[in-house]
Design an enzyme around this catalytic site. Structure first.
Site, PDB file in Angstrom:
ATOM      1  N   GLN A 141       2.828  10.255   1.819  1.00 29.23           N
ATOM      2  CA  GLN A 141       4.184   9.674   1.780  1.00 29.23           C
ATOM      3  C   GLN A 141       5.009  10.233   0.633  1.00 29.23           C
ATOM      4  OE1 GLN A 141       2.699   5.380   2.191  1.00 29.23           O
ATOM      5  NE2 GLN A 141       4.669   5.283   3.255  1.00 29.23           N
ATOM      6  N   CYS A 167       7.226  -0.012   6.585  1.00 29.94           N
ATOM      7  CA  CYS A 167       6.731   1.187   5.920  1.00 29.94           C
ATOM      8  C   CYS A 167       7.780   1.714   4.956  1.00 29.94           C
ATOM      9  CB  CYS A 167       6.422   2.233   6.990  1.00 29.94           C
ATOM     10  SG  CYS A 167       5.626   3.711   6.367  1.00 29.94           S
ATOM     11  N   LEU A 168       7.338   2.153   3.785  1.00 25.30           N
ATOM     12  CA  LEU A 168       8.259   2.767   2.821  1.00 25.30           C
ATOM     13  C   LEU A 168       8.936   3.990   3.432  1.00 25.30           C
ATOM     14  CD1 LEU A 168       5.982   2.684  -0.353  1.00 25.30           C
ATOM     15  CD2 LEU A 168       7.951   1.213   0.106  1.00 25.30           C
ATOM     16  N   HIS A 219      -3.385   1.025   8.345  1.00 28.62           N
ATOM     17  CA  HIS A 219      -2.023   1.568   8.255  1.00 28.62           C
ATOM     18  C   HIS A 219      -2.008   2.813   7.357  1.00 28.62           C
ATOM     19  CE1 HIS A 219       2.519   0.970   7.833  1.00 28.62           C
ATOM     20  NE2 HIS A 219       2.250   1.807   6.849  1.00 28.62           N
ATOM     21  N   GLU A 220      -2.690   2.721   6.219  1.00 33.32           N
ATOM     22  CA  GLU A 220      -2.661   3.833   5.253  1.00 33.32           C
ATOM     23  C   GLU A 220      -3.471   5.035   5.733  1.00 33.32           C
ATOM     24  OE1 GLU A 220      -0.414   3.728   3.211  1.00 33.32           O
ATOM     25  OE2 GLU A 220      -0.023   1.572   3.236  1.00 33.32           O
ATOM     26  N   HIS A 252      -1.520   7.248   7.902  1.00 38.77           N
ATOM     27  CA  HIS A 252      -0.679   8.229   7.198  1.00 38.77           C
ATOM     28  C   HIS A 252      -1.464   9.521   6.938  1.00 38.77           C
ATOM     29  CE1 HIS A 252       3.051   6.150   6.455  1.00 38.77           C
ATOM     30  NE2 HIS A 252       2.454   5.106   5.917  1.00 38.77           N
ATOM     31  N   GLY A 286       0.820  -1.201   0.000  1.00 41.29           N
ATOM     32  CA  GLY A 286       0.000   0.000   0.000  1.00 41.29           C
ATOM     33  C   GLY A 286       0.853   1.250   0.000  1.00 41.29           C
TER      34      GLY A 286
END
Lengths: 174, 172
Positions: B52, B97-98, B139-140, B143, B47
């Protein structure tokens, strides 16, 4: 001058301020922390930490001696070959619980090792009561073989009355 | 289409709350194309959320259809203005996480959620999600609210005494 890596092991009776005192001393002597594990085990506070600095082993011991003695702790120092940013991702997690008896850890880990499972992280604890102690263990690791192969390897433990759960770890990255 | 730069910790912009999308135009859809290309470029990214890449609007993409072992999922989803209206159950799972390279940790998330969102054209979407996909969306959306999973990581030791056994003595 290149930095040396050491693994420092510290053990002593638990009390507030151990981490603060030790890390302050390390900082004041120009030492840097890498990965660490710190936890209370049976009333003792235990620390294992990667430390880097320009100091030699004897010099490092001398510098830390005052703080270690003041805290009444034991210090063990090993020079190590170490690198940061080399984490392995666990792909299988095993949880074990059962009435506490001798040999649970040995049996479980022998079965895992024989199946090619590499343990990255193992935490175990004795829960329950004095009269009815329960052993609980969580293991995260990497195996090339499928979850089912690990299940099969641990099957004899189940027949022996130990509760074993094997789960694939699918790490979410987002 | 372009691969966008990913903000990484300790960039404070990741703590910023994102604003709702109000214009469902070609510009939005072009951005979503870039966001998807960036997600695909990320190492093993399931995702991605718009903030981000420094675009502080409420847009996320998840695709839970490519896990090693198949999990219940709705395929690749572009979710605009996503909103969770119902949570149920909880379980621990590992996340990375990225925006936080080389770190993973265990996070407690709801196992079942009801989700309202819009597609890139402003049409309403509604989903019931479970497990891994529910985790992905939680999770997204974090953000979008300026929250990173590192703010939620718990010790496995915490779980030792709270673990709920879903299937006794079998595959969990």
């Amino acid at each position: 001058m290149s930095n040396n890596w050491y693994m420092l092991t510290l053990i002593g009776e638990d009390k507030p301020g151990i981490v603060a005192s030790v890390s302050k001393a390390l900082f004041e002597h120009g030492l840097n922390l890498g990965e660490t594990s710190m936890l209370r085990l049976g009333g003792n506070f235990t620390i294992m930490m990667m430390v880097s600095g320009v100091h030699g082993e004897a010099d490092l011991r001398d510098r830390l001696k005052p703080v270690i003695e003041a805290l009444g702790m034991c210090l063990h120092v090993d020079p190590i070959q170490a690198h940061l940013h080399e984490h392995l991702l666990p792909n299988i997690q095993v949880t074990v619980s059962g009435a506490d008896r001798a040999g649970i850890v040995a049996q479980v880990t022998a079965a895992l090792a024989a199946a090619g499972f590499n343990i990255l992280d193992l935490e175990s604890d004795v829960a329950g009561t004095q009269q009815k102690p329960v052993y609980i263990m969580q293991i995260a690791g990497v195996a090339e073989v499928p979850v089912e192969a690990i299940e099969r390897a641990l099957e004899p433990l189940r027949l022996d009355g130990v509760d074993v759960n094997v789960n694939a770890v699918e790490t979410y990255i987002g | 289409m372009a691969i966008l730069d990913i903000l990484t910790l300790p960039d404070q912009a990741l703590k910023q709350e994102s604003a709702p999308v109000t214009e469902f135009d070609d510009e939005l859809r072009a951005f979503i194309g870039d966001l998807e290309e960036t997600r695909r470029n990320g190492p093993a990214a399931v995702g991605i959320a718009a903030p981000q890449v420094g675009y502080f609007r409420r847009v996320v993409i998840v695709d839970c259809s490519t896990t090693r072992k198949p999990v219940p999922n709705h395929g690749r989803l572009v979710l605009v203005n996503p909103e969770i209206t119902h949570w149920e159950g909880y379980e621990m799972g590992r996340e990375g996480c990225l925006s936080v390279p080389d770190y993973t940790g265990n996070v407690i998330r709801a196992t079942h959620i009801h989700l309202l969102a819009q597609d890139p054209y402003g049409h309403d979407l509604e989903f019931d999600m479970e497990g891994y996909e529910a985790r992905a969306v939680q999770h997204e959306i974090d953000h979008l609210d300026g929250m990173l999973f590192v703010d939620r990581v718990v010790s496995r030791r915490t779980d030792l005494f709270q673990r709920k056994v879903y299937q006794k003595g079998g595959k969990g």
